[in-house]
Design an enzyme around this catalytic site. Structure first.
Site, PDB file in Angstrom:
ATOM      1  N   PRO A  11      62.460 148.240  35.676  1.00 57.16           N
ATOM      2  CA  PRO A  11      63.902 148.039  35.745  1.00 57.16           C
ATOM      3  C   PRO A  11      64.339 146.577  35.747  1.00 57.16           C
ATOM      4  CG  PRO A  11      63.049 148.693  37.878  1.00 57.16           C
ATOM      5  CD  PRO A  11      61.928 148.872  36.895  1.00 57.16           C
ATOM      6  N   ASN A  12      65.437 146.361  35.073  1.00 60.61           N
ATOM      7  CA  ASN A  12      66.146 145.063  35.024  1.00 60.61           C
ATOM      8  C   ASN A  12      65.443 144.000  34.190  1.00 60.61           C
ATOM      9  OD1 ASN A  12      68.349 145.869  36.771  1.00 60.61           O
ATOM     10  ND2 ASN A  12      66.842 145.868  38.409  1.00 60.61           N
ATOM     11  N   ARG A  19      69.397 136.982  33.559  1.00 58.51           N
ATOM     12  CA  ARG A  19      69.283 137.425  34.957  1.00 58.51           C
ATOM     13  C   ARG A  19      68.595 136.368  35.815  1.00 58.51           C
ATOM     14  NH1 ARG A  19      64.420 141.294  36.961  1.00 58.51           N
ATOM     15  NH2 ARG A  19      65.240 141.657  39.029  1.00 58.51           N
ATOM     16  N   TYR A  24      63.619 133.599  37.169  1.00 57.69           N
ATOM     17  CA  TYR A  24      62.846 134.202  36.079  1.00 57.69           C
ATOM     18  C   TYR A  24      62.824 133.367  34.804  1.00 57.69           C
ATOM     19  CZ  TYR A  24      63.135 138.240  39.168  1.00 57.69           C
ATOM     20  OH  TYR A  24      63.036 139.063  40.258  1.00 57.69           O
ATOM     21  N   ASN A  75      54.555 145.397  34.466  1.00 57.16           N
ATOM     22  CA  ASN A  75      55.508 144.754  35.364  1.00 57.16           C
ATOM     23  C   ASN A  75      56.496 145.837  35.774  1.00 57.16           C
ATOM     24  OD1 ASN A  75      57.376 143.327  36.784  1.00 57.16           O
ATOM     25  ND2 ASN A  75      57.628 141.684  35.278  1.00 57.16           N
ATOM     26  N   ALA A  78      61.179 146.080  40.515  1.00 63.67           N
ATOM     27  CA  ALA A  78      61.403 146.440  41.924  1.00 63.67           C
ATOM     28  C   ALA A  78      60.660 147.715  42.335  1.00 63.67           C
ATOM     29  CB  ALA A  78      62.896 146.598  42.178  1.00 63.67           C
ATOM     30  N   HIS A  81      57.602 147.653  44.664  1.00 61.47           N
ATOM     31  CA  HIS A  81      57.690 147.579  46.124  1.00 61.47           C
ATOM     32  C   HIS A  81      58.099 148.905  46.767  1.00 61.47           C
ATOM     33  CE1 HIS A  81      57.632 143.441  44.874  1.00 61.47           C
ATOM     34  NE2 HIS A  81      58.827 143.536  44.330  1.00 61.47           N
ATOM     35  N   ASP A  88      50.843 156.608  41.968  1.00 60.96           N
ATOM     36  CA  ASP A  88      50.094 157.837  41.672  1.00 60.96           C
ATOM     37  C   ASP A  88      49.873 157.995  40.171  1.00 60.96           C
ATOM     38  OD1 ASP A  88      49.993 158.396  44.351  1.00 60.96           O
ATOM     39  OD2 ASP A  88      51.423 160.057  44.309  1.00 60.96           O
ATOM     40  N   GLU A  99      48.600 144.256  36.935  1.00 60.61           N
ATOM     41  CA  GLU A  99      49.960 144.110  37.478  1.00 60.61           C
ATOM     42  C   GLU A  99      50.434 142.683  37.194  1.00 60.61           C
ATOM     43  OE1 GLU A  99      50.025 144.764  41.690  1.00 60.61           O
ATOM     44  OE2 GLU A  99      52.135 144.174  41.886  1.00 60.61           O
ATOM     45  N   HIS A 101      53.834 139.932  37.455  1.00 60.64           N
ATOM     46  CA  HIS A 101      55.193 139.546  37.847  1.00 60.64           C
ATOM     47  C   HIS A 101      55.449 138.140  37.357  1.00 60.64           C
ATOM     48  CE1 HIS A 101      55.403 143.073  40.374  1.00 60.64           C
ATOM     49  NE2 HIS A 101      54.194 142.761  40.815  1.00 60.64           N
ATOM     50  N   LEU A 102      56.618 137.915  36.829  1.00 65.12           N
ATOM     51  CA  LEU A 102      56.983 136.564  36.396  1.00 65.12           C
ATOM     52  C   LEU A 102      57.005 135.611  37.578  1.00 65.12           C
ATOM     53  CD1 LEU A 102      59.717 138.201  34.374  1.00 65.12           C
ATOM     54  CD2 LEU A 102      58.270 136.530  33.232  1.00 65.12           C
ATOM     55  N   SER A 103      57.609 136.075  38.666  1.00 68.45           N
ATOM     56  CA  SER A 103      57.752 135.229  39.854  1.00 68.45           C
ATOM     57  C   SER A 103      56.566 135.449  40.785  1.00 68.45           C
ATOM     58  CB  SER A 103      59.056 135.582  40.578  1.00 68.45           C
ATOM     59  OG  SER A 103      59.027 136.928  41.034  1.00 68.45           O
ATOM     60  N   ARG A 108      58.468 134.892  47.938  1.00 65.97           N
ATOM     61  CA  ARG A 108      59.872 135.334  47.962  1.00 65.97           C
ATOM     62  C   ARG A 108      60.150 136.168  49.222  1.00 65.97           C
ATOM     63  NH1 ARG A 108      61.494 137.755  42.352  1.00 65.97           N
ATOM     64  NH2 ARG A 108      63.545 137.492  43.325  1.00 65.97           N
ATOM     65  N   ARG A 112      59.255 141.873  49.127  1.00 58.16           N
ATOM     66  CA  ARG A 112      58.517 141.766  47.853  1.00 58.16           C
ATOM     67  C   ARG A 112      57.024 141.496  48.065  1.00 58.16           C
ATOM     68  NH1 ARG A 112      62.773 141.426  43.999  1.00 58.16           N
ATOM     69  NH2 ARG A 112      64.557 140.403  44.937  1.00 58.16           N
TER      70      ARG A 112
HETATM   71  C1  DQA Z   1      59.434 140.992  39.280  1.00 58.28           C
HETATM   72  C2  DQA Z   1      59.451 140.787  40.804  1.00 58.28           C
HETATM   73  C3  DQA Z   1      60.134 141.947  41.503  1.00 58.28           C
HETATM   74  O1  DQA Z   1      60.161 141.725  42.901  1.00 58.28           O
HETATM   75  C4  DQA Z   1      61.562 142.104  41.026  1.00 58.28           C
HETATM   76  O2  DQA Z   1      62.153 143.227  41.608  1.00 58.28           O
HETATM   77  C5  DQA Z   1      61.654 142.155  39.528  1.00 58.28           C
HETATM   78  C6  DQA Z   1      60.843 141.246  38.754  1.00 58.28           C
HETATM   79  C7  DQA Z   1      58.881 139.761  38.550  1.00 58.28           C
HETATM   80  O3  DQA Z   1      58.530 139.892  37.368  1.00 58.28           O
HETATM   81  O4  DQA Z   1      58.810 138.669  39.125  1.00 58.28           O
HETATM   82  O5  DQA Z   1      62.479 142.872  38.980  1.00 58.28           O
HETATM   83  O6  DQA Z   1      58.614 142.088  38.983  1.00 58.28           O
END
Ligand code: DQA
Length: 146
Positions: A11-12, A19, A24, A75, A78, A81, A88, A99, A101-103, A108, A112
């Site tokens: 998501p997002n 964003r 990011y 990725n 959210a 978390h 599963d 796995e 994550h950009l950040s 943070r 997270r």
């Molecule tokens: C994220 C980190 C997550 O905590 C956050 O909810 C995201 C982006 C990242 O790529 O850093 O949507 O997965």
């Protein structure tokens, strides 16, 4: 036969570029998809790239990798978390997951710092922005075939 890698985004992440640029960066998901495709081509890999905002669709995409993909770059945004269903699905799919994550999620907010995915992932890359996707593809390409 060429290794097959599925890159799955939650998501997002479709909002990247506009964003929270201070966290990011300004790279868009389309630019990440293009960079992944180019890199996969260089390494002789087959690559699919997906994004969904829905938890159920994310589960469907992970399940669909079973018996099809040699590895998944995930990725989960959210849902990382919060989602036991995503965790599963990774176990059920039986495909190595990196796995991403950009950040740096550990630098943070505390909520997270918990990932339901890390314990069932082959590995975790975070904090390197879009380069993390390329590093994850390299990691999967270097793994011995199942
Ligand atoms: C994220 C980190 C997550 O905590 C956050 O909810 C995201 C982006 C990242 O790529 O850093 O949507 O997965």
């Amino acid at each position: 036969m060429a290794k097959r890698i599925h890159v799955i985004n939650g998501p997002n992440l479709n909002m990247l570029g506009s964003r929270e640029a201070e966290i990011y960066g300004t790279v868009t998901l389309k630019q990440i998809a293009d960079a992944c495709a180019e890199h996969a081509k260089r390494l002789g890999l087959e690559l699919e790239f997906h994004q969904t905002n829905s938890e159920g669709k994310l589960v469907d995409l992970i399940q669909a990798a079973r018996g099809v993909a040699d590895g998944v770059v995930l990725n989960a945004g959210a849902y990382t978390h919060t989602s036991v269903a995503v965790r599963d699905a990774i176990v059920a799919a039986g495909v190595p997951v990196v796995e991403v994550h950009l950040s740096n999620i550990f630098a943070r907010e505390e909520f997270r710092h918990v990932s339901h995915i890390s314990p069932v992932a082959a590995g975790l890359i975070c904090g390197f922005g879009a380069t993390g996707y390329i590093l994850a593809i390299n990691a999967l390409a270097a793994r011995p075939a199942n």
